[in-house]
Design a protein around this motif. Structure first.
Motif, PDB file in Angstrom:
ATOM      1  N   ARG A  67       1.005  -1.030  -0.074  1.00 16.81           N
ATOM      2  CA  ARG A  67       0.261  -0.660   0.347  1.00 16.81           C
ATOM      3  C   ARG A  67       0.637   1.166   0.246  1.00 16.81           C
ATOM      4  O   ARG A  67       0.606   1.958  -0.837  1.00 16.81           O
ATOM      5  CB  ARG A  67      -0.725  -0.249   1.314  1.00 16.81           C
ATOM      6  CG  ARG A  67      -1.723   1.157   1.029  1.00 16.81           C
ATOM      7  CD  ARG A  67      -2.971   1.599   2.158  1.00 16.81           C
ATOM      8  NE  ARG A  67      -3.847   0.181   1.756  1.00 16.81           N
ATOM      9  CZ  ARG A  67      -4.646   0.159   0.862  1.00 16.81           C
ATOM     10  NH1 ARG A  67      -5.326   1.765   0.273  1.00 16.81           N
ATOM     11  NH2 ARG A  67      -5.525  -0.227   0.593  1.00 16.81           N
ATOM     12  N   ALA A  68       1.818   1.093   0.904  1.00 15.85           N
ATOM     13  CA  ALA A  68       2.723   2.504   0.670  1.00 15.85           C
ATOM     14  C   ALA A  68       3.768   2.443  -0.199  1.00 15.85           C
ATOM     15  O   ALA A  68       3.443   4.103  -1.165  1.00 15.85           O
ATOM     16  CB  ALA A  68       4.260   2.300   1.937  1.00 15.85           C
ATOM     17  N   ALA A  69       3.622   1.502  -1.051  1.00 13.22           N
ATOM     18  CA  ALA A  69       4.401   1.207  -2.129  1.00 13.22           C
ATOM     19  C   ALA A  69       3.312   2.144  -3.684  1.00 13.22           C
ATOM     20  O   ALA A  69       4.125   2.722  -4.180  1.00 13.22           O
ATOM     21  CB  ALA A  69       5.016   0.561  -2.990  1.00 13.22           C
ATOM     22  N   GLU A  71       1.187   4.194  -3.223  1.00 11.90           N
ATOM     23  CA  GLU A  71       0.939   5.446  -2.634  1.00 11.90           C
ATOM     24  C   GLU A  71       2.193   6.434  -2.926  1.00 11.90           C
ATOM     25  O   GLU A  71       1.813   7.809  -3.839  1.00 11.90           O
ATOM     26  CB  GLU A  71       0.430   5.992  -1.591  1.00 11.90           C
ATOM     27  CG  GLU A  71      -1.022   5.124  -0.569  1.00 11.90           C
ATOM     28  CD  GLU A  71      -1.171   5.838   0.576  1.00 11.90           C
ATOM     29  OE1 GLU A  71      -0.285   5.991   1.623  1.00 11.90           O
ATOM     30  OE2 GLU A  71      -2.233   4.610   0.693  1.00 11.90           O
ATOM     31  N   ALA A  72       2.719   5.769  -2.733  1.00 15.64           N
ATOM     32  CA  ALA A  72       3.958   6.829  -3.616  1.00 15.64           C
ATOM     33  C   ALA A  72       4.260   6.913  -5.123  1.00 15.64           C
ATOM     34  O   ALA A  72       4.886   7.549  -5.330  1.00 15.64           O
ATOM     35  CB  ALA A  72       5.685   5.758  -2.372  1.00 15.64           C
ATOM     36  N   ALA A  73       3.606   5.969  -5.539  1.00 15.66           N
ATOM     37  CA  ALA A  73       3.964   5.713  -6.700  1.00 15.66           C
ATOM     38  C   ALA A  73       2.880   6.345  -7.128  1.00 15.66           C
ATOM     39  O   ALA A  73       2.407   6.484  -9.093  1.00 15.66           O
ATOM     40  CB  ALA A  73       3.902   4.160  -8.023  1.00 15.66           C
ATOM     41  N   GLY A  74       2.189   7.238  -6.290  1.00 19.69           N
ATOM     42  CA  GLY A  74       0.476   7.939  -7.231  1.00 19.69           C
ATOM     43  C   GLY A  74      -0.542   7.463  -6.881  1.00 19.69           C
ATOM     44  O   GLY A  74      -1.225   7.698  -7.625  1.00 19.69           O
ATOM     45  N   TYR A  75      -1.255   6.169  -7.133  1.00 11.37           N
ATOM     46  CA  TYR A  75      -2.062   5.403  -6.606  1.00 11.37           C
ATOM     47  C   TYR A  75      -2.678   5.220  -5.432  1.00 11.37           C
ATOM     48  O   TYR A  75      -2.068   4.594  -3.836  1.00 11.37           O
ATOM     49  CB  TYR A  75      -1.776   3.506  -7.253  1.00 11.37           C
ATOM     50  CG  TYR A  75      -0.985   4.153  -8.899  1.00 11.37           C
ATOM     51  CD1 TYR A  75      -2.133   4.303  -9.594  1.00 11.37           C
ATOM     52  CD2 TYR A  75       0.100   3.801  -8.932  1.00 11.37           C
ATOM     53  CE1 TYR A  75      -1.334   4.014 -10.898  1.00 11.37           C
ATOM     54  CE2 TYR A  75       0.390   3.828 -10.097  1.00 11.37           C
ATOM     55  CZ  TYR A  75       0.064   3.538 -11.177  1.00 11.37           C
ATOM     56  OH  TYR A  75       0.303   3.579 -12.592  1.00 11.37           O
ATOM     57  N   GLN A  76      -4.310   5.450  -5.048  1.00 12.33           N
ATOM     58  CA  GLN A  76      -4.460   5.437  -3.611  1.00 12.33           C
ATOM     59  C   GLN A  76      -5.460   4.540  -4.107  1.00 12.33           C
ATOM     60  O   GLN A  76      -6.616   4.545  -4.725  1.00 12.33           O
ATOM     61  CB  GLN A  76      -5.709   6.798  -3.991  1.00 12.33           C
ATOM     62  CG  GLN A  76      -4.266   8.433  -3.250  1.00 12.33           C
ATOM     63  CD  GLN A  76      -3.965   7.844  -1.964  1.00 12.33           C
ATOM     64  OE1 GLN A  76      -4.285   7.004  -0.681  1.00 12.33           O
ATOM     65  NE2 GLN A  76      -2.460   8.564  -2.427  1.00 12.33           N
ATOM     66  N   VAL A  77      -5.051   3.240  -3.124  1.00 14.84           N
ATOM     67  CA  VAL A  77      -5.364   1.878  -3.991  1.00 14.84           C
ATOM     68  C   VAL A  77      -7.124   1.868  -2.391  1.00 14.84           C
ATOM     69  O   VAL A  77      -6.925   1.962  -1.910  1.00 14.84           O
ATOM     70  CB  VAL A  77      -4.823   1.082  -3.699  1.00 14.84           C
ATOM     71  CG1 VAL A  77      -6.175  -0.650  -3.976  1.00 14.84           C
ATOM     72  CG2 VAL A  77      -4.490   0.676  -4.473  1.00 14.84           C
ATOM     73  N   ASP A  78      -8.278   1.676  -3.992  1.00 11.13           N
ATOM     74  CA  ASP A  78      -9.266   1.837  -3.363  1.00 11.13           C
ATOM     75  C   ASP A  78      -9.469   0.027  -1.826  1.00 11.13           C
ATOM     76  O   ASP A  78     -10.182  -0.486  -1.440  1.00 11.13           O
ATOM     77  CB  ASP A  78     -10.528   1.140  -4.047  1.00 11.13           C
ATOM     78  CG  ASP A  78     -11.179   2.672  -4.094  1.00 11.13           C
ATOM     79  OD1 ASP A  78     -11.356   3.900  -3.457  1.00 11.13           O
ATOM     80  OD2 ASP A  78     -10.471   2.826  -5.752  1.00 11.13           O
TER      81      ASP A  78
END
Length: 78
Positions: A67-69, A71-78
């Motif tokens: 999840r952190a990786a 988000e760091a790549a610009g993806y807010q996963v649902d």
């Protein structure tokens, strides 16, 4: 909605299914990204890119929390 799929044991177990899933998800306005614990180094990354194909983004975590990786790549996963 943004779906994140693991590579090893998920996408790699049924790549045709998950390629079709991505197309269907996009048709309904959703997005799909593959998030793998693998590194993007050498053959490890090459294999993932070859199987997943160019149409689906890939996040290589290289041992970080997925999840952190993502988000760091610009993806807010649902």
């Amino acid at each position: 909605m943004l779906f994140a799929l693991d590579y090893d044991g998920t996408f790699s177990a049924a790549p045709d299914l998950f390629r079709e899933f991505r197309k269907l998800a996009e048709r309904f306005g959703h997005r799909v990204v593959v998030v793998t614990g693998r590194s993007d180094e050498g053959r490890w990354g090459d294999e993932v890119r070859e199987v997943v194909g160019p149409a689906t983004p890939i996040v290589f975590c290289a041992g970080r929390w997925k999840r952190a990786a993502a988000e760091a790549a610009g993806y807010q996963v649902d």
